[in-house]
Design a protein around this motif. Sequence first.
Motif, PDB file in Angstrom:
ATOM      1  N   ASP A 196       0.828  -1.208   0.000  1.00  0.00           N
ATOM      2  CA  ASP A 196       0.000   0.000   0.000  1.00  0.00           C
ATOM      3  C   ASP A 196       0.863   1.259   0.000  1.00  0.00           C
ATOM      4  N   ALA A 197       1.967   1.208   0.733  1.00  0.00           N
ATOM      5  CA  ALA A 197       2.835   2.382   0.817  1.00  0.00           C
ATOM      6  C   ALA A 197       3.478   2.707  -0.518  1.00  0.00           C
ATOM      7  N   ALA A 198       3.765   1.671  -1.311  1.00  0.00           N
ATOM      8  CA  ALA A 198       4.438   1.881  -2.596  1.00  0.00           C
ATOM      9  C   ALA A 198       3.473   2.119  -3.746  1.00  0.00           C
ATOM     10  N   SER A 199       2.169   2.088  -3.483  1.00  0.00           N
ATOM     11  CA  SER A 199       1.194   2.287  -4.546  1.00  0.00           C
ATOM     12  C   SER A 199       1.346   3.667  -5.167  1.00  0.00           C
ATOM     13  N   SER A 200       1.354   3.722  -6.497  1.00  0.00           N
ATOM     14  CA  SER A 200       1.540   5.004  -7.193  1.00  0.00           C
ATOM     15  C   SER A 200       0.315   5.901  -7.104  1.00  0.00           C
ATOM     16  N   SER A 201      -0.833   5.324  -6.776  1.00  0.00           N
ATOM     17  CA  SER A 201      -2.062   6.121  -6.725  1.00  0.00           C
ATOM     18  C   SER A 201      -2.425   6.566  -5.318  1.00  0.00           C
ATOM     19  N   SER A 202      -2.249   5.685  -4.325  1.00  0.00           N
ATOM     20  CA  SER A 202      -2.674   6.031  -2.968  1.00  0.00           C
ATOM     21  C   SER A 202      -1.595   5.849  -1.913  1.00  0.00           C
ATOM     22  N   GLY A 203      -0.427   5.358  -2.299  1.00  0.00           N
ATOM     23  CA  GLY A 203       0.636   5.102  -1.331  1.00  0.00           C
ATOM     24  C   GLY A 203       1.317   6.368  -0.854  1.00  0.00           C
ATOM     25  N   VAL A 204       1.881   6.291   0.339  1.00  0.00           N
ATOM     26  CA  VAL A 204       2.546   7.462   0.908  1.00  0.00           C
ATOM     27  C   VAL A 204       3.812   7.809   0.128  1.00  0.00           C
ATOM     28  N   ALA A 205       4.401   6.816  -0.560  1.00  0.00           N
ATOM     29  CA  ALA A 205       5.615   7.088  -1.341  1.00  0.00           C
ATOM     30  C   ALA A 205       5.351   8.058  -2.477  1.00  0.00           C
ATOM     31  N   ALA A 206       4.100   8.099  -2.960  1.00  0.00           N
ATOM     32  CA  ALA A 206       3.758   8.994  -4.059  1.00  0.00           C
ATOM     33  C   ALA A 206       3.166  10.312  -3.568  1.00  0.00           C
ATOM     34  N   ILE A 207       3.003  10.447  -2.258  1.00  0.00           N
ATOM     35  CA  ILE A 207       2.357  11.636  -1.712  1.00  0.00           C
ATOM     36  C   ILE A 207       3.359  12.622  -1.126  1.00  0.00           C
ATOM     37  N   THR A 208       4.303  12.105  -0.342  1.00  0.00           N
ATOM     38  CA  THR A 208       5.221  12.996   0.355  1.00  0.00           C
ATOM     39  C   THR A 208       6.572  12.333   0.561  1.00  0.00           C
ATOM     40  N   ASN A 209       7.592  13.144   0.681  1.00  0.00           N
ATOM     41  CA  ASN A 209       8.938  12.673   1.007  1.00  0.00           C
ATOM     42  C   ASN A 209       9.327  13.011   2.440  1.00  0.00           C
ATOM     43  N   SER A 210       8.393  13.566   3.192  1.00  0.00           N
ATOM     44  CA  SER A 210       8.671  13.959   4.564  1.00  0.00           C
ATOM     45  C   SER A 210       8.760  12.732   5.464  1.00  0.00           C
ATOM     46  N   PRO A 211       9.879  12.535   6.172  1.00  0.00           N
ATOM     47  CA  PRO A 211      10.010  11.374   7.075  1.00  0.00           C
ATOM     48  C   PRO A 211       8.939  11.357   8.162  1.00  0.00           C
ATOM     49  N   SER A 212       8.609  12.523   8.728  1.00  0.00           N
ATOM     50  CA  SER A 212       7.604  12.572   9.791  1.00  0.00           C
ATOM     51  C   SER A 212       6.226  12.196   9.261  1.00  0.00           C
ATOM     52  N   ALA A 213       5.894  12.654   8.035  1.00  0.00           N
ATOM     53  CA  ALA A 213       4.598  12.316   7.442  1.00  0.00           C
ATOM     54  C   ALA A 213       4.506  10.822   7.156  1.00  0.00           C
ATOM     55  N   ARG A 214       5.592  10.238   6.697  1.00  0.00           N
ATOM     56  CA  ARG A 214       5.588   8.803   6.421  1.00  0.00           C
ATOM     57  C   ARG A 214       5.474   8.001   7.714  1.00  0.00           C
ATOM     58  N   THR A 215       6.094   8.486   8.777  1.00  0.00           N
ATOM     59  CA  THR A 215       5.992   7.811  10.079  1.00  0.00           C
ATOM     60  C   THR A 215       4.552   7.834  10.579  1.00  0.00           C
ATOM     61  N   LYS A 216       3.899   8.979  10.466  1.00  0.00           N
ATOM     62  CA  LYS A 216       2.493   9.076  10.876  1.00  0.00           C
ATOM     63  C   LYS A 216       1.618   8.148  10.042  1.00  0.00           C
ATOM     64  N   TRP A 217       1.903   8.057   8.741  1.00  0.00           N
ATOM     65  CA  TRP A 217       1.118   7.188   7.855  1.00  0.00           C
ATOM     66  C   TRP A 217       1.259   5.734   8.278  1.00  0.00           C
ATOM     67  N   ASN A 218       2.491   5.320   8.609  1.00  0.00           N
ATOM     68  CA  ASN A 218       2.733   3.931   9.004  1.00  0.00           C
ATOM     69  C   ASN A 218       2.058   3.597  10.334  1.00  0.00           C
ATOM     70  N   LYS A 219       2.136   4.525  11.276  1.00  0.00           N
ATOM     71  CA  LYS A 219       1.576   4.253  12.606  1.00  0.00           C
ATOM     72  C   LYS A 219       0.054   4.193  12.592  1.00  0.00           C
ATOM     73  N   SER A 220      -0.570   4.903  11.671  1.00  0.00           N
ATOM     74  CA  SER A 220      -2.033   4.932  11.644  1.00  0.00           C
ATOM     75  C   SER A 220      -2.632   4.045  10.561  1.00  0.00           C
ATOM     76  N   HIS A 221      -1.770   3.369   9.781  1.00  0.00           N
ATOM     77  CA  HIS A 221      -2.271   2.594   8.650  1.00  0.00           C
ATOM     78  C   HIS A 221      -3.184   1.456   9.104  1.00  0.00           C
ATOM     79  N   HIS A 222      -2.801   0.755  10.176  1.00  0.00           N
ATOM     80  CA  HIS A 222      -3.607  -0.386  10.611  1.00  0.00           C
ATOM     81  C   HIS A 222      -4.975   0.055  11.108  1.00  0.00           C
ATOM     82  N   ILE A 223      -5.062   1.292  11.642  1.00  0.00           N
ATOM     83  CA  ILE A 223      -6.362   1.801  12.101  1.00  0.00           C
ATOM     84  C   ILE A 223      -7.260   2.063  10.905  1.00  0.00           C
TER      85      ILE A 223
END
Length: 222
Positions: free
Chosen positions: A44-71
């Motif tokens: 999901d993170a690597a998805s070109s349409s909805s993954g965080v890799a295609a949305i932002t390069n911010s480390p803090s934003a990616r950390t928040k995405w990972n921590k809340s993904h399961h919710i």
Amino acid sequence: MNMEDTHPGITELFENGSISIRRTKKSFSRIPIDLTLEQTINKDAASSSSGVAAITNSPSARTKWNKSHHIRMTIVSHLYNYLGLNRKQDASRETHSHRIKKDNTLLHKIIDFIIKSCRNPFTGNDRQLVNISSGKVASHATQQFLLTTREKGESMRKKFIQRCISDPSAFLQPIPRQKLVTFSSEGVKVKKKGPDNKILQTRMERDLMGRLLAIAVEKKLI
């Protein structure tokens, strides 16, 4: 090893068999935890349409995405269940009559093509290894490596165990990479420069050539 200090209760979980994850209702369908992460969160993170890799390069934003993904996924799963949109689990789809017929037809086409157009690797050279796709006899180095793989692996396993017994910290140290000498090492290699002027290397891979052959036979390209 201080797993109980860093993760209390993990030893009991492992002893009870909690080393894999079941994503379906089938009791026999379980996969390793790391593979589950690859097929879910990492995918999901690597998805070109909805993954965080295609949305932002911010480390803090990616950390928040990972921590809340399961919710988020839990909410989506409950929503699918409520609306009745979940796919019916069918572990027997490969045993349907049309699928069996299609697979058998393709298998026989490949067998016929190999017999008629390729060299039979099982005739002659009884004491030599032959590449089943090209009919080429393996070099002495390749034969020596492939025929002694089991003995080499057993020897390396024993050395690793002895090293860990004498030095427990060696268990966490990287294992030296072994140089593989296989049929793919003898494959045709093509080097060319890419758009960034870097040298790209393409070589024959077993799985790639098998898929290309299956597609070519099915599409009647050969």
